[in-house]
Design an enzyme around this catalytic site. Structure first.
Site, mmCIF file in Angstrom:
data_model
loop_
_atom_site.group_PDB
_atom_site.id
_atom_site.type_symbol
_atom_site.label_atom_id
_atom_site.label_comp_id
_atom_site.label_asym_id
_atom_site.label_seq_id
_atom_site.Cartn_x
_atom_site.Cartn_y
_atom_site.Cartn_z
ATOM 1 N N ASP A 189 -6.746 -3.079 -9.261
ATOM 2 C CA ASP A 189 -7.448 -1.671 -8.597
ATOM 3 C C ASP A 189 -8.772 -1.925 -8.339
ATOM 4 O O ASP A 189 -9.606 -2.470 -9.214
ATOM 5 C CB ASP A 189 -7.133 -0.801 -9.895
ATOM 6 N N LYS A 219 -0.968 5.160 -3.199
ATOM 7 C CA LYS A 219 -0.908 5.690 -4.832
ATOM 8 C C LYS A 219 -1.887 6.970 -4.500
ATOM 9 O O LYS A 219 -2.887 6.767 -4.561
ATOM 10 C CB LYS A 219 -1.311 4.637 -5.655
ATOM 11 N N LYS A 239 -5.337 3.683 -2.622
ATOM 12 C CA LYS A 239 -5.201 4.432 -3.651
ATOM 13 C C LYS A 239 -6.381 5.544 -3.396
ATOM 14 O O LYS A 239 -7.336 5.433 -3.211
ATOM 15 C CB LYS A 239 -5.422 3.556 -4.911
#
Length: 159
Positions: free
Chosen positions: A30, A119, A91
């Site tokens: 991430d 996400k 994300k």
């Protein structure tokens, strides 16, 4: 999480962090995009940094866009440069400055045209919210309330 909270560490530091994580067994990364660069319109630098991390680590990268801090044009720029960099996921946020919204998930779904996962992360507190985010296009959810959301859903089905 690489570059938390604003992605403002230098590219060399972020690359080192990412490589270290991958070498120590991280199956995915991430990575917070450099929000300062993005806000200054320096999308090519965001792209270069993310592409270098994707290339150097060989593991799927989730680009964290921190959508609640971006204008609509910045959201589009962020998604485009990250898609071009080869990320595996877009994300919505770290949860540090807000969370996932249905509108943002829909926008990322539209911009990505199903080329990457989406996400939705941050602020997911109810099972209905989780369901709505999935229906909007999220392929993953990031929440610290997973068991609670399942219990909520189970209780709704019993009623």
């Amino acid at each position: 999480m690489i570059g938390f909270p604003t992605g403002a560490t230098t590219p060399a530091v972020k690359l080192y962090e990412a490589q270290e994580a991958a070498e120590n067994g991280a199956a995915e990364l991430d990575v917070v995009i450099n929000l300062g660069w993005l806000k200054m319109g320096r999308g090519s630098e965001v792209n270069r940094e993310m592409a270098e991390i994707v290339e150097a680590t060989g593991v799927p990268v989730k680009a964290i866009l921190e959508m609640s801090l971006l204008t609509d044009p910045e959201k589009q720029l962020a998604a485009e440069v990250c898609l071009d960099a080869g990320v595996a996921f877009l994300k919505t946020s770290t949860g540090w400055q807000g969370g996932a919204t249905i509108e943002d998930v829909r926008l990322l779904k539209e911009l990505s045209r199903d080329r990457v996962g989406i996400k939705a992360s941050g602020g997911i507190r109810t099972s209905q919210q989780a369901i709505d985010l999935i229906l909007a296009g999220a392929t993953r959810l990031g929440t610290s309330r997973g068991p609670e959301l399942v219990r909520q859903r189970d209780n709704l089905e019993k009623e």
